[in-house]
Enzyme design. Structure first.
Site, short mmCIF file in Angstrom:
data_model
loop_
_atom_site.label_atom_id
_atom_site.label_comp_id
_atom_site.label_asym_id
_atom_site.label_seq_id
_atom_site.Cartn_x
_atom_site.Cartn_y
_atom_site.Cartn_z
CG ASP A 116 -24.45 56.86 81.01
OD1 ASP A 116 -24.60 57.98 81.53
OD2 ASP A 116 -23.49 56.11 81.28
CG ASN B 91 -26.15 63.95 88.64
OD1 ASN B 91 -27.11 63.88 89.40
ND2 ASN B 91 -25.69 62.90 87.98
N GLY C 147 -22.82 65.28 92.17
CA GLY C 147 -22.35 64.07 91.49
C GLY C 147 -22.05 64.28 90.02
CD GLN C 148 -22.12 68.95 85.94
OE1 GLN C 148 -22.52 69.77 86.77
NE2 GLN C 148 -22.03 69.23 84.64
CG HIS D 158 -24.89 65.27 81.24
ND1 HIS D 158 -23.80 66.04 81.58
CD2 HIS D 158 -25.00 64.33 82.22
CE1 HIS D 158 -23.27 65.58 82.70
NE2 HIS D 158 -23.98 64.55 83.13
P1 5GP Z 1 -22.69 63.03 85.46
O1 5GP Z 1 -22.13 62.27 86.64
O2 5GP Z 1 -21.73 64.08 84.97
O3 5GP Z 1 -24.07 63.56 85.71
O4 5GP Z 1 -22.90 61.96 84.34
C1 5GP Z 1 -21.95 61.67 83.35
C2 5GP Z 1 -22.43 60.42 82.65
O5 5GP Z 1 -21.71 60.30 81.45
C3 5GP Z 1 -22.20 59.13 83.45
O6 5GP Z 1 -23.43 58.45 83.63
C4 5GP Z 1 -21.22 58.34 82.58
O7 5GP Z 1 -21.47 56.95 82.57
C5 5GP Z 1 -21.44 58.95 81.20
N1 5GP Z 1 -20.27 58.92 80.33
C6 5GP Z 1 -19.00 59.28 80.67
N2 5GP Z 1 -18.17 59.14 79.63
C7 5GP Z 1 -18.94 58.70 78.59
C8 5GP Z 1 -18.65 58.37 77.22
O8 5GP Z 1 -17.52 58.46 76.75
N3 5GP Z 1 -19.69 57.96 76.45
C9 5GP Z 1 -20.96 57.86 76.95
N4 5GP Z 1 -21.90 57.43 76.09
N5 5GP Z 1 -21.27 58.16 78.23
C10 5GP Z 1 -20.28 58.56 79.03
#
Ligand code: 5GP
Length: 116
Positions: A31, A89, A95-96, A102
């Site tokens: 991440d 999430n 919180g997605q 993922h």
């Molecule tokens: P969500 O909130 O959708 O469950 O989690 C999305 C996750 O993706 C977050 O923890 C965020 O830091 C990560 N993320 C967002 N953009 C990128 C990216 O460009 N590269 C990587 N490696 N992680 C990302």
């Protein structure tokens, strides 16, 4: 067209990521904004927007592979004994932020409950 999300771009290698695992179907990468010493995202290459789009029968093998990769990552990062957290999430109140399925693997510190 597959994946106009940032994770689709990572799958297609259009933007970089620190990739830890890659197979025909599944990818694991760090991440970019880690919330724990170990914070890895495990994703299917196929674009499934969110966990509520999973069909248990149709996606059984894919989900099995995602958990195999999570288990391997936990071992490789040395958190398999100490424990860690796996999170999906789902949607706005979940919180997605990225609408490409993922699984978060978070470890290396004590997790709290309830989550924020
Ligand atoms: P969500 O909130 O959708 O469950 O989690 C999305 C996750 O993706 C977050 O923890 C965020 O830091 C990560 N993320 C967002 N953009 C990128 C990216 O460009 N590269 C990587 N490696 N992680 C990302």
């Amino acid at each position: 067209m597959m994946g106009d999300t940032v994770f689709g771009k990572i799958v297609r290698k259009e933007i970089p990521a620190e990739i830890l695992h890659e197979s025909d179907r599944v990818m694991a990468f760090k991440d970019v904004n880690p919330q724990a010493p170990t914070h890895v995202l495990i994703i299917p290459k196929e674009e499934i927007p969110k966990a509520s789009d999973i069909d248990g029968k149709k996606h059984a093998e894919l989900l099995g592979e995602m958990f195999d990769v999570a288990n391997a990552v936990a071992k490789e990062r040395g958190v398999d004994e100490s424990g860690y957290r796996l999170v999906f999430n789902v949607g706005p109140q979940g919180g997605q932020e990225v609408y490409h399925l993922h699984m978060h693997l978070l470890g290396g510190r004590q997790m709290r409950w309830p989550p924020g």
